[in-house]
Design a protein around this motif. Sequence first.
Motif, PDB file in Angstrom:
ATOM      1  N   GLN A  73       0.823  -1.202   0.000  1.00  0.00           N
ATOM      2  CA  GLN A  73       0.000   0.000   0.000  1.00  0.00           C
ATOM      3  C   GLN A  73       0.865   1.263   0.000  1.00  0.00           C
ATOM      4  N   SER A  74       0.280   2.353  -0.458  1.00  0.00           N
ATOM      5  CA  SER A  74       1.016   3.622  -0.481  1.00  0.00           C
ATOM      6  C   SER A  74       0.870   4.413   0.813  1.00  0.00           C
ATOM      7  N   ASP A  75      -0.216   4.169   1.573  1.00  0.00           N
ATOM      8  CA  ASP A  75      -0.435   4.986   2.774  1.00  0.00           C
ATOM      9  C   ASP A  75       0.297   4.459   4.008  1.00  0.00           C
ATOM     10  N   VAL A  76       0.554   3.153   4.064  1.00  0.00           N
ATOM     11  CA  VAL A  76       1.278   2.563   5.185  1.00  0.00           C
ATOM     12  C   VAL A  76       2.279   1.548   4.650  1.00  0.00           C
ATOM     13  N   LYS A 270       6.336   7.099  14.120  1.00  0.00           N
ATOM     14  CA  LYS A 270       5.817   6.848  12.769  1.00  0.00           C
ATOM     15  C   LYS A 270       6.615   7.745  11.817  1.00  0.00           C
ATOM     16  N   ARG A 271       7.364   7.129  10.954  1.00  0.00           N
ATOM     17  CA  ARG A 271       8.166   7.918  10.023  1.00  0.00           C
ATOM     18  C   ARG A 271       7.301   8.392   8.855  1.00  0.00           C
ATOM     19  N   GLY A 272       7.753   9.466   8.195  1.00  0.00           N
ATOM     20  CA  GLY A 272       7.061   9.991   7.022  1.00  0.00           C
ATOM     21  C   GLY A 272       8.005  10.822   6.184  1.00  0.00           C
ATOM     22  N   TYR A 273       7.665  11.008   4.917  1.00  0.00           N
ATOM     23  CA  TYR A 273       8.548  11.681   3.973  1.00  0.00           C
ATOM     24  C   TYR A 273       7.833  12.856   3.306  1.00  0.00           C
ATOM     25  N   HIS A 274       8.637  13.782   2.776  1.00  0.00           N
ATOM     26  CA  HIS A 274       8.081  14.745   1.832  1.00  0.00           C
ATOM     27  C   HIS A 274       9.084  15.029   0.720  1.00  0.00           C
ATOM     28  N   MET A 275       8.533  15.511  -0.375  1.00  0.00           N
ATOM     29  CA  MET A 275       9.309  15.942  -1.528  1.00  0.00           C
ATOM     30  C   MET A 275       8.568  17.112  -2.160  1.00  0.00           C
ATOM     31  N   THR A 309       3.891  11.947   2.700  1.00  0.00           N
ATOM     32  CA  THR A 309       3.416  10.572   2.723  1.00  0.00           C
ATOM     33  C   THR A 309       2.701  10.256   4.028  1.00  0.00           C
ATOM     34  N   GLY A 310       2.143   9.038   4.064  1.00  0.00           N
ATOM     35  CA  GLY A 310       1.492   8.551   5.266  1.00  0.00           C
ATOM     36  C   GLY A 310       2.497   8.022   6.264  1.00  0.00           C
ATOM     37  N   ILE A 311       2.376   6.752   6.633  1.00  0.00           N
ATOM     38  CA  ILE A 311       3.130   6.193   7.753  1.00  0.00           C
ATOM     39  C   ILE A 311       4.105   5.128   7.267  1.00  0.00           C
ATOM     40  N   GLU A 312       5.324   5.208   7.771  1.00  0.00           N
ATOM     41  CA  GLU A 312       6.291   4.134   7.587  1.00  0.00           C
ATOM     42  C   GLU A 312       6.736   3.658   8.965  1.00  0.00           C
ATOM     43  N   ASP A 318      16.962   4.234  10.706  1.00  0.00           N
ATOM     44  CA  ASP A 318      17.165   3.609   9.397  1.00  0.00           C
ATOM     45  C   ASP A 318      17.355   4.686   8.331  1.00  0.00           C
ATOM     46  N   PRO A 319      18.136   4.407   7.300  1.00  0.00           N
ATOM     47  CA  PRO A 319      18.300   5.397   6.229  1.00  0.00           C
ATOM     48  C   PRO A 319      17.002   5.626   5.467  1.00  0.00           C
ATOM     49  N   ILE A 320      16.989   6.680   4.684  1.00  0.00           N
ATOM     50  CA  ILE A 320      15.840   7.002   3.845  1.00  0.00           C
ATOM     51  C   ILE A 320      15.553   5.837   2.897  1.00  0.00           C
ATOM     52  N   ASN A 321      14.279   5.491   2.804  1.00  0.00           N
ATOM     53  CA  ASN A 321      13.830   4.453   1.880  1.00  0.00           C
ATOM     54  C   ASN A 321      12.733   5.058   1.012  1.00  0.00           C
ATOM     55  N   GLU A 322      12.944   5.128  -0.285  1.00  0.00           N
ATOM     56  CA  GLU A 322      12.026   5.847  -1.177  1.00  0.00           C
ATOM     57  C   GLU A 322      10.822   5.030  -1.632  1.00  0.00           C
ATOM     58  N   ILE A 323      10.673   3.801  -1.162  1.00  0.00           N
ATOM     59  CA  ILE A 323       9.587   2.951  -1.668  1.00  0.00           C
ATOM     60  C   ILE A 323       8.235   3.627  -1.502  1.00  0.00           C
ATOM     61  N   GLN A 324       7.933   4.066  -0.286  1.00  0.00           N
ATOM     62  CA  GLN A 324       6.627   4.668  -0.038  1.00  0.00           C
ATOM     63  C   GLN A 324       6.453   5.964  -0.818  1.00  0.00           C
ATOM     64  N   LEU A 325       7.477   6.799  -0.846  1.00  0.00           N
ATOM     65  CA  LEU A 325       7.392   8.054  -1.581  1.00  0.00           C
ATOM     66  C   LEU A 325       7.118   7.799  -3.055  1.00  0.00           C
ATOM     67  N   ARG A 326       7.784   6.822  -3.638  1.00  0.00           N
ATOM     68  CA  ARG A 326       7.568   6.529  -5.058  1.00  0.00           C
ATOM     69  C   ARG A 326       6.162   6.018  -5.330  1.00  0.00           C
TER      70      ARG A 326
END
Length: 413
Positions: A73-76, A270-275, A309-312, A318-326
Amino acid sequence: MHCDTIVLGAGIVGVSTALQLQARGRNVVLIDRAQPGTGTSHGNAGLIERASVIPYSFPREIARLLRYGLNQQSDVRYSLKHLPKAGRWLMHYWRESGPSGLAKATQAMLPLIEKCVSEHDLLSEPAGMGGLIQDSGWIEVYRTPADFDKAQRDAVALAEYKLNYRVLDQQQVHALEPGLHSDVIGGIHWLDPKTVSDPGGLTRGYAELFIKRGGHFVIGDATRLRSTAGQWQVESQKGLIVANEAVIALGPQARDIFEPLGYPIPLAIKRGYHMHYAARDGQTMQHPILDSVGGYVLAPMVGGIRLTTGIEFADSDDPINEIQLRRCEAHAQRLYPLGERVDAEPWLGRRPCLPDMCPVIGPASRHKGLWFNFGHAHHGLTLGPVSGRLLAEMMTGEKPFTDPTPYSAERFN
């Protein structure tokens, strides 16, 4: 440097707490290892979320849980190696998210949510930050009749909270945001919230107001706080800071202080990203847009169109993981004409969360002069000023505007 109170953490919660204490006559020193507004407060969707009267709960529907279990899923998204560490906390969160627990959390949070906009107004005007705040609300958009119908039913179910919103048909939603893809069939325009085009800038503006009013901000490692001879001390670039009281407002880093002191507070991240993206096709986004199915927000910011993004669920370090952002990016490209990425790399933030969906605001029962203000989850920007007010009222002996019991750290003993 001697003062009345040390506030540890210069995010929106810490800065707001410092301002509220200062307004009540306290001599305050604000300390952080970085400049104000550069941590978690920098990277959110910029919503002062008056409409979020129901806390973010753990899903209970079996079909939804099965989808999340596939981790597509993209949200979690979750890290497999993190799940064993997070399992106990997630079970606690799941239990609290049942009907009775969610109802309890909703009633506990409502007094804070109801005052979130007005408390920001009291700070943003003297800070000269009005140019960063808009009062045109945000829009939830839908592509299928089933999702749109459910959203309207959910909005009607919130009638007791007297929220202001408009149901937008296809023509109306495209009139407000012409850049939306043609398959968007409608939306809900939430009118009570305000939006911020630079959350980090707003926090820094509040910090500048604190300094202008005579407060002190210093660089130092707030996690090195210690108690000596009945006083609280912490080293800084300007030397030793000494005070009778200290406030832990460190968000995701709060655990580094309260855990060694023996407080069993189940704080998780809960981690989250922005771009940020450039606009394309000459479009100018006017409102933050939530794709509730995709689980992300697009928001117009000073740095471009921000996708949050939602929740990771992953280890904090842990290093940045772009899976959810993509995944979110792929959905967003089909929603709005996004151009090229603006940022060199994604921004990673860490939301401090408690399993019962309420922050910790109040005294540390076993340590005189120590106070807590952290765990605001998805609503740090929303609740910074109002939770700062509540804590300042408690610390200075005023009658709190609401019963602080639901936010006590003692609820976890």
